[in-house]
Design a protein around this motif. Structure first.
Motif, mmCIF file in Angstrom:
data_model
loop_
_atom_site.group_PDB
_atom_site.id
_atom_site.type_symbol
_atom_site.label_atom_id
_atom_site.label_comp_id
_atom_site.label_asym_id
_atom_site.label_seq_id
_atom_site.Cartn_x
_atom_site.Cartn_y
_atom_site.Cartn_z
ATOM 1 N N PHE A 256 3.687 -25.801 42.695
ATOM 2 C CA PHE A 256 2.374 -25.337 43.160
ATOM 3 C C PHE A 256 2.105 -25.823 44.583
ATOM 4 N N LEU A 257 2.517 -27.066 44.869
ATOM 5 C CA LEU A 257 2.300 -27.620 46.209
ATOM 6 C C LEU A 257 3.052 -26.812 47.266
ATOM 7 N N LEU A 258 4.308 -26.513 46.995
ATOM 8 C CA LEU A 258 5.104 -25.742 47.954
ATOM 9 C C LEU A 258 4.555 -24.336 48.128
ATOM 10 N N LEU A 259 4.133 -23.711 47.021
ATOM 11 C CA LEU A 259 3.537 -22.376 47.119
ATOM 12 C C LEU A 259 2.245 -22.411 47.933
ATOM 13 N N GLY A 260 1.422 -23.447 47.700
ATOM 14 C CA GLY A 260 0.167 -23.568 48.438
ATOM 15 C C GLY A 260 0.394 -23.770 49.918
ATOM 16 N N LEU A 261 1.329 -24.670 50.261
ATOM 17 C CA LEU A 261 1.627 -24.910 51.675
ATOM 18 C C LEU A 261 2.241 -23.680 52.327
ATOM 19 N N GLY A 262 3.122 -23.006 51.572
ATOM 20 C CA GLY A 262 3.745 -21.798 52.112
ATOM 21 C C GLY A 262 2.724 -20.703 52.344
ATOM 22 N N ASN A 263 1.809 -20.534 51.388
ATOM 23 C CA ASN A 263 0.778 -19.509 51.552
ATOM 24 C C ASN A 263 -0.159 -19.842 52.709
ATOM 25 N N SER A 278 -4.666 -20.349 48.828
ATOM 26 C CA SER A 278 -4.056 -21.625 49.226
ATOM 27 C C SER A 278 -4.793 -22.788 48.582
ATOM 28 N N ALA A 279 -6.103 -22.710 48.587
ATOM 29 C CA ALA A 279 -6.904 -23.778 47.974
ATOM 30 C C ALA A 279 -6.636 -23.866 46.473
ATOM 31 N N LEU A 280 -6.516 -22.705 45.812
ATOM 32 C CA LEU A 280 -6.261 -22.687 44.373
ATOM 33 C C LEU A 280 -4.907 -23.305 44.050
ATOM 34 N N LEU A 281 -3.879 -22.935 44.812
ATOM 35 C CA LEU A 281 -2.534 -23.453 44.553
ATOM 36 C C LEU A 281 -2.458 -24.955 44.810
#
Length: 307
Positions: A256-263, A278-281
């Protein structure tokens, strides 16, 4: 004067030596059985030939044939269940009724050779608390079953940090006192070996594996590959949350952290803004990690012993 040739040791003598080697006075053999009338008689005869003094308990799991009658005629103690409660439930009933210092669990379908019990007991003599009969590829009931067991073994090895050679083997010898500590964890279905193996590793009780050759079962198997395969997999994850929850939760949190940072990186470069996704992830990454951390603390309390 010529000395007389030494005679080979009888199976009873070998079994007695094995029992003496582990320093235990009694051995209880527990066999869960459901509609095993074709196999139970010959198996008990071979078992008595090797271990005439052992306590033999057959747990009849609601059989519709004469499994119980054949077992009684062979001299076994029979615990008859009024209806089928599952393999794990039969194991728990047998473990509670057994009086031996060592419990030996075997399938009642003729797959396991009583002669291999001595090899399991020898491992207990070396200081192990549980010895498991590990089947090779040639002993798997089918190609699909072998592939599935291979996946389970690798996953359990990663979870526990120990080499798990056969997670689902029902042929094992354990110290009774150790095994009874985990009766409350054991499921009523077919996956008691999965649960007790991972529980032993979690409690730092040494586990040994002994290579065995399992014969083709007599009669029809009660296991369904897809249904029980999914059940085995779910139980691995359930026990993993009792064993080392962070090994499950941390990779999910990191994902989730990588997806959030990537988004966030994508939307920042494209739109110069921080989006709700991004905030949700990123929030999900924090929440999952904290749940894993809390689960880890609960696990430590679960396995805490007094004294």
């Amino acid at each position: 004067m010529r000395q007389p040739a030494s005679q080979p040791a009888s199976p009873s003598a070998i079994a007695g030596a094995a029992a003496t080697a582990v320093g235990l006075s009694t051995i209880s053999v527990v066999l869960p059985a459901k509609n095993e009338s074709a196999a139970i008689g010959p198996l008990l005869a071979r078992l008595r030939a090797h271990y005439p003094a052992a306590e033999v308990i057959v747990v009849d799991d609601g059989s519709s044939d004469d499994t119980a009658a054949i077992a009684r005629a062979a001299g076994a103690q029979v615990l008859a269940r009024p209806y089928s409660m599952g393999n794990g439930a039969a194991i728990k009933a047998g473990a509670r009724a057994a009086t031996g210092d060592v419990l030996v669990f075997m399938d009642a379908d003729g797959q396991h050779d009583p002669a291999d019990i001595a090899r399991l007991l020898a491992k207990l003599d070396e200081g192990y608390d549980m010895a498991v009969g590990a089947r090779g590829q040639g002993s798997q009931a089918s190609v699909g079953r072998g592939v599935a067991n291979g996946v389970y073994n690798r996953l359990a090895s990663w979870m526990t940090g120990h080499k798990v050679q056969d997670l689902t083997s029902g042929f094992r010898a354990v110290r009774a006192a150790r095994f009874r500590e985990f009766l409350y964890l054991l499921p009523n279905g077919f996956s008691y070996p999965t649960t007790c193996t991972m529980a032993f590793f979690r409690s730092a009780y040494p586990v040994a594996y002994v290579p065995i050759v399992a014969a083709r079962r007599i009669g029809k198997s009660h296991i369904r590959l897809v249904r029980d395969g999914v059940r085995f997999l779910l139980i691995i994850f359930k026990i993993a949350t009792l064993y080392s929850p962070l090994k499950l939760f941390f990779p999910v949190s990191a994902g989730f952290l990588l997806l959030g940072l990537g988004n966030y990186l994508h939307t920042f470069l494209a739109e110069r803004r921080f989006t709700n996704m991004s905030a949700l992830l990123l929030s999900a990454a924090v929440i999952v990690f904290l749940i894993g951390l809390l689960s880890e603390q609960i696990t430590n309390l679960t396995y805490k012993r007094e004294g």
